[in-house]
Design a protein around this motif. Structure first.
Motif, PDB file in Angstrom:
ATOM      1  N   GLY A 150       7.552  19.725 -10.574  1.00  0.00           N
ATOM      2  CA  GLY A 150       6.428  20.602 -10.351  1.00  0.00           C
ATOM      3  C   GLY A 150       5.785  20.387  -9.157  1.00  0.00           C
ATOM      4  N   LYS A 151       4.625  19.925  -9.289  1.00  0.00           N
ATOM      5  CA  LYS A 151       3.626  19.603  -8.121  1.00  0.00           C
ATOM      6  C   LYS A 151       3.760  18.176  -7.676  1.00  0.00           C
ATOM      7  N   GLY A 152       4.600  17.536  -8.300  1.00  0.00           N
ATOM      8  CA  GLY A 152       5.016  16.183  -7.415  1.00  0.00           C
ATOM      9  C   GLY A 152       3.800  15.255  -7.561  1.00  0.00           C
ATOM     10  N   GLU A 198       9.214  14.381 -21.017  1.00  0.00           N
ATOM     11  CA  GLU A 198       9.242  15.947 -20.902  1.00  0.00           C
ATOM     12  C   GLU A 198       8.183  16.023 -19.795  1.00  0.00           C
ATOM     13  N   GLU A 199       6.993  15.774 -20.037  1.00  0.00           N
ATOM     14  CA  GLU A 199       5.825  15.776 -19.266  1.00  0.00           C
ATOM     15  C   GLU A 199       6.072  15.307 -17.736  1.00  0.00           C
ATOM     16  N   PHE A 200       6.698  13.968 -17.758  1.00  0.00           N
ATOM     17  CA  PHE A 200       7.077  13.290 -16.435  1.00  0.00           C
ATOM     18  C   PHE A 200       7.923  14.050 -15.679  1.00  0.00           C
ATOM     19  N   LYS A 201       8.943  14.729 -16.264  1.00  0.00           N
ATOM     20  CA  LYS A 201      10.028  15.451 -15.493  1.00  0.00           C
ATOM     21  C   LYS A 201       9.399  16.684 -14.876  1.00  0.00           C
ATOM     22  N   GLU A 202       8.454  17.253 -15.883  1.00  0.00           N
ATOM     23  CA  GLU A 202       8.045  18.612 -15.500  1.00  0.00           C
ATOM     24  C   GLU A 202       7.001  18.496 -14.264  1.00  0.00           C
ATOM     25  N   VAL A 203       6.151  17.242 -14.418  1.00  0.00           N
ATOM     26  CA  VAL A 203       5.348  16.948 -13.154  1.00  0.00           C
ATOM     27  C   VAL A 203       6.005  16.944 -11.954  1.00  0.00           C
ATOM     28  N   ALA A 259      -6.032  12.918  -5.124  1.00  0.00           N
ATOM     29  CA  ALA A 259      -6.498  12.938  -6.427  1.00  0.00           C
ATOM     30  C   ALA A 259      -5.835  14.041  -7.119  1.00  0.00           C
ATOM     31  N   GLU A 260      -5.685  15.093  -6.630  1.00  0.00           N
ATOM     32  CA  GLU A 260      -5.083  16.209  -7.449  1.00  0.00           C
ATOM     33  C   GLU A 260      -3.611  15.873  -7.590  1.00  0.00           C
ATOM     34  N   HIS A 261      -3.010  14.989  -7.017  1.00  0.00           N
ATOM     35  CA  HIS A 261      -1.499  14.679  -7.351  1.00  0.00           C
ATOM     36  C   HIS A 261      -1.436  13.322  -7.797  1.00  0.00           C
ATOM     37  N   ILE A 262      -2.539  12.909  -8.528  1.00  0.00           N
ATOM     38  CA  ILE A 262      -2.224  11.582  -9.429  1.00  0.00           C
ATOM     39  C   ILE A 262      -2.140  12.128 -11.152  1.00  0.00           C
ATOM     40  N   THR A 263      -1.072  12.023 -11.722  1.00  0.00           N
ATOM     41  CA  THR A 263      -1.044  12.878 -13.085  1.00  0.00           C
ATOM     42  C   THR A 263      -0.753  11.886 -13.892  1.00  0.00           C
ATOM     43  N   GLU A 264      -1.447  11.867 -14.984  1.00  0.00           N
ATOM     44  CA  GLU A 264      -1.487  10.955 -16.109  1.00  0.00           C
ATOM     45  C   GLU A 264      -0.448  11.803 -17.269  1.00  0.00           C
ATOM     46  N   VAL A 265       0.601  10.992 -17.470  1.00  0.00           N
ATOM     47  CA  VAL A 265       1.631  11.720 -18.338  1.00  0.00           C
ATOM     48  C   VAL A 265       2.026  10.795 -19.449  1.00  0.00           C
ATOM     49  N   ASN A 266       2.292  11.402 -20.625  1.00  0.00           N
ATOM     50  CA  ASN A 266       2.371  10.524 -22.024  1.00  0.00           C
ATOM     51  C   ASN A 266       3.703  10.867 -22.472  1.00  0.00           C
ATOM     52  N   SER A 267       4.690  11.690 -21.941  1.00  0.00           N
ATOM     53  CA  SER A 267       5.813  11.783 -22.674  1.00  0.00           C
ATOM     54  C   SER A 267       7.076  12.129 -21.174  1.00  0.00           C
ATOM     55  N   ILE A 325       0.948  -1.225   0.018  1.00  0.00           N
ATOM     56  CA  ILE A 325      -0.044  -0.148   0.007  1.00  0.00           C
ATOM     57  C   ILE A 325       1.000   1.341  -0.018  1.00  0.00           C
ATOM     58  N   GLU A 326       0.708   2.014  -0.920  1.00  0.00           N
ATOM     59  CA  GLU A 326       1.452   3.472  -0.955  1.00  0.00           C
ATOM     60  C   GLU A 326       0.511   4.468  -0.697  1.00  0.00           C
ATOM     61  N   ALA A 327       1.067   5.352   0.372  1.00  0.00           N
ATOM     62  CA  ALA A 327       0.435   6.692   0.706  1.00  0.00           C
ATOM     63  C   ALA A 327       1.259   7.940   0.031  1.00  0.00           C
ATOM     64  N   LEU A 328       0.567   8.953   0.121  1.00  0.00           N
ATOM     65  CA  LEU A 328       1.088  10.050  -0.391  1.00  0.00           C
ATOM     66  C   LEU A 328       1.284  11.402   0.500  1.00  0.00           C
ATOM     67  N   MET A 329       2.548  11.775   0.703  1.00  0.00           N
ATOM     68  CA  MET A 329       2.809  12.691   1.759  1.00  0.00           C
ATOM     69  C   MET A 329       2.474  14.038   1.285  1.00  0.00           C
ATOM     70  N   GLN A 330       2.477  15.292   2.177  1.00  0.00           N
ATOM     71  CA  GLN A 330       1.797  16.410   1.722  1.00  0.00           C
ATOM     72  C   GLN A 330       2.987  17.193   0.874  1.00  0.00           C
ATOM     73  N   ASP A 331       4.540  16.815   0.786  1.00  0.00           N
ATOM     74  CA  ASP A 331       5.095  17.323  -0.122  1.00  0.00           C
ATOM     75  C   ASP A 331       5.466  16.504  -1.399  1.00  0.00           C
ATOM     76  N   GLY A 332       4.339  15.817  -1.686  1.00  0.00           N
ATOM     77  CA  GLY A 332       4.384  15.046  -3.000  1.00  0.00           C
ATOM     78  C   GLY A 332       5.198  13.889  -3.064  1.00  0.00           C
ATOM     79  N   LYS A 333       5.643  13.332  -2.074  1.00  0.00           N
ATOM     80  CA  LYS A 333       6.617  12.324  -1.929  1.00  0.00           C
ATOM     81  C   LYS A 333       5.742  11.225  -1.327  1.00  0.00           C
ATOM     82  N   ALA A 334       6.065   9.903  -2.157  1.00  0.00           N
ATOM     83  CA  ALA A 334       5.205   8.755  -1.799  1.00  0.00           C
ATOM     84  C   ALA A 334       5.666   8.014  -0.794  1.00  0.00           C
ATOM     85  N   LEU A 335       5.181   7.187   0.242  1.00  0.00           N
ATOM     86  CA  LEU A 335       5.500   6.400   1.323  1.00  0.00           C
ATOM     87  C   LEU A 335       4.890   5.062   1.219  1.00  0.00           C
TER      88      LEU A 335
END
Lengths: 491, 491
Positions: free
Chosen positions: B433-435, B425-430, B415-423, B226-236
């Motif tokens: 960015g918001k992590g 570039e986008e991967f690194k940007e997100v 929910a606001e911090h699960i981002t679908e990316v398709n490249s 089970i993976e949780a998301l912390m307030q700084d955008g890092k997973a735990l």
């Protein structure tokens, strides 16, 4: 595996060892001196833990957790403590392994040597007082009333399951106080908590007392103890509570500013009981058929065994049984309905007898016809046919009766085994005869205590707290004494 | 000590470290990498333990206890396990100390070297499977459903309170089964137990998934997490459950006779959560004012602070308060009436805010006149004046509201911090960015996984169990992929 165990009268020690293993309480592991506590044994320990924890919290204590490892140098700080604890211990010297040249086995990496060796805690006074220094500044920070549930390690050469193992489980309370009086009151309060727990929860009568100087905890000013008597006439120390004075506060420089603005050293206590209590439990109540458990500590208080030939009979029994087990649930009576068909009723009877289940209910087609159950008591090995009307209340009462009976039985046994003697001849005669506690006059010197131990293997178990003042003469030296102390051979 | 802590926006890591210490949860000890869990922190851990333990027992598990030490040779038996665990560990090499020549310090006694070194358990598969060999003969002995609450040691070089410590507390379940199917079902069941616990008890939303081969437990066929998301955008990673196949049964020669009379190796699982959950709790809910605790985990759910100038006022307040606290007791709402006069109300407000007490009630003479209380919520930092009629029901509802609100808040954040990316570039940007979690296609190779990690520090947190099949191309290599996985930087 045969359920038969050696008789107590043949070899008490062998009986104990076999019982612990065959009743599924614990077993030796592949690691020298370390035991595996099996689920059935652990379930009993959990009941002890829960009750003690409740009592600790009711008396204002909180749990915390301190490191497993203690830097070696911490032990040198309290002079008497080091001799008592830091000698036979597990020493961590390295922090890494590497693959050996054979590419298969692993070996210690010589490059990963610790600067300072770490001792696996044998008890936690040193690490805790090193921590308390940071927690205590003023009288407002006191008292600190903390307990820890933990594993500890003492490198014992001769080990026995529960009684003496290299690793064991325990709780250790460590409290800090502004005054001597308050610390002594705490040590005495915890002794009372232990005695109450032993007698009213475990059905084990105990004597509350002080240890002599020789037998005191390394670092204590006063060690209070509860002493129980096993069925073979040997005593077992079941718990200790120490008034530590300012010894650890001085060793670890723990001071507080008093209400008057003065810097003073803090006063301390520590107190503990361990999985050794499992040994006391076994050797107080059990018999040649196996374990006998007080209902308070039984993981299963009531086992129900159906006796049937056909599936229809089993169904009918199941229906009848469900009516009573539904009510057991509401009353928090723990039970097991053992309807396994792979084992015969006779096998089950022997199994639950071995495991000390306090009450066994058997029910067959005849019982259904008559509206009855057969109820057997583990403590007295007696059976009775009981009407299904009121059976639940009957069982509820019976569990209380069994709890009380076990205490009474143990109490009566002990009463018969406290013997007042007035000469050393008598002393030896009783010790080698029926054993038990020997209440005798002693001149108060460690020298005499040692001599008696050398001559008889008996030690002073305690100076009873409630002993009456009585002029007498020491059984060994004839020197004057102010009151009797209790001697016994001990575990 | 000042109650101010660094703001999260300034330095999240510093905020965490300060909060853990100032809210009295834990602190570093004198032993490198080992923490002291303070009473307030331990009280929260106890609540986690109690709830998990209940869930384990409801799913048929029993507790037991296995040795702290594991002989070195045990680790060589399971090839992949040794690399994962036996390298950075505490090694016991000696069993005795002696007084040095200075007569004061103590040193390791070179004559007391162990024949075989002992490792302080980093995890207990090896010692437990060495034991299970003795417990298992036939299919009738299976399944074995055992859990252990214990301390473990992993020699971490960089440690952080709760998140990564040399010694930590955990539970480890170890089960043995007759069939592969049953073992997989067990591993999945325990994952569900953990997810349910995290979400419904700790108010922490989690993603259930599989680990990639690179991230699997050393010795496992499949690792669920089970993976949780912390307030700084890092997973735990908040918990893991492993299907171990027959790896440990083969390494320790654990076979059983099947119903058909054949000798087969036993199937295994293991699963665990640790005091790391304390870190997840803190970093999911807390804010710049301090800890925020879900009512389920709060040692004190409601604190009541009297506001008074005279003793008579305090007496009148005490009387009114007793009416509600008597009812709190019956409802199992934990509370504290803080009537200490040595501290001002403002100081107390800050103190309980720092410690995350969910509800604060303040009451002064004006309130007595009006028949009201002032009720403050820790989660929203809002206040309300509530009539004393129905106050208890109001508080009871409020605690449930707070529990639900904390979950929703964390859920919305995630929910606001699960981002679908398709490249890429986008991967690194997100990521920069918001992590948060990045949902991306991956070609399924460990090589690509490693490359992405090297380039971005992001790892594959898991392959979500409920992911939908979707044709796509790997963000890094452009090779085909059957579905998205979740990447993130992680604790």
């Amino acid at each position: 595996m045969s359920k038969n165990i050696t008789k107590r009268s043949e070899d008490y020690s062998k009986w104990y060892n076999e019982l612990v293993v065959k009743a599924d309480l614990a077993e030796n592991s592949g690691v020298r001196g370390c035991m595996v506590i099996k689920p059935y044994g652990y379930a009993i320990w959990e009941k002890m833990q829960a009750e003690l924890d409740k009592k600790f919290k009711e008396t204002g204590h909180q749990n915390a957790y301190f490191p497993l490892f203690i830097p070696k140098s911490y032990f040198s700080k309290e002079a008497s403590h080091v001799d008592g604890f830091a000698k036979e211990c597990a020493v961590v010297t390295h922090y890494r392994l590497k693959t050996a040249e054979d590419g298969k086995t692993i070996e210690v990496d010589p490059d990963a040597k610790l600067e300072e060796e770490l001792i696996v805690r044998p008890t936690s006074e040193t690490i805790i007082w090193d921590t308390y220094r940071k927690w205590i500044e003023s009288y407002r920070d006191l008292p600190i009333l903390v307990n820890q549930w933990a594993n500890v390690v003492r490198w014992e050469m001769r080990t026995r399951l529960f009684l003496r193992t290299a690793e064991f489980l325990w709780q250790e309370g460590h409290t800090a106080h502004a005054t001597e009086k308050e610390a002594i009151a705490e040590a005495e309060q915890m002794l009372d908590v232990y005695a109450d727990f032993a007698e009213n929860f475990m059905a084990i009568p105990v004597v509350k007392g002080f240890k002599t100087e020789n037998e005191r905890f390394a670092g204590a000013i006063e060690t209070y103890c509860i002493e129980a008597l096993m069925q073979d006439g040997k005593a077992l120390q079941a718990g200790t509570s120490h008034f530590l004075g300012q010894n650890f506060a001085k060793a670890f420089d723990v001071k507080f500013t008093s209400q008057e603005g003065k810097q003073e050293h803090v006063w301390a206590t520590s107190w503990g009981v361990s999985t050794r209590l499992m040994g006391a439990l076994i050797m107080t109540h059990s018999d040649d058929n196996g374990l006998v458990l007080p209902p308070n500590l039984a993981p299963i208080q009531v086992v129900i065994v159906p006796i049937h030939k056909t599936d229809e009979q089993l169904e009918a029994i199941r229906e009848e049984v469900k009516k009573i087990t539904d009510r057991f649930k509401k009353l928090n009576i723990s039970f097991k309905f053992d309807d396994r068909t792979s084992f015969k009723p006779g096998w089950k009877f022997a199994e639950y007898e071995l495991k000390g289940v306090p009450v066994r209910i058997a029910v067959g087609p005849k019982d259904l016809e008559n509206g009855t159950f057969e109820v057997a008591r583990r403590d007295t090995l007696t059976k009775e046919v009981v009407s299904k009307d009121g059976i639940v209340e009957y069982i509820q009462d019976l569990l209380e009766t069994i709890q009380a009976n076990l205490y009474k039985k143990a109490y009566d046994y002990r009463a018969e085994h406290i013997t007042e003697v007035n000469s050393f001849e008598e002393f030896k005669e009783v010790l080698e005869g029926k054993g038990g506690f020997i209440s005798a006059h002693w001149d108060g010197t460690g020298e005499t205590e040692e001599k008696i131990k050398d001559l008889t293997k008996a030690t002073i178990r305690c100076i009873p707290i409630d002993r009456k003042e009585e002029e007498g003469i020491c059984v060994l030296t004839g020197k004057p004494s102010k009151g009797r102390v209790l001697f016994a051979k001990a575990y």
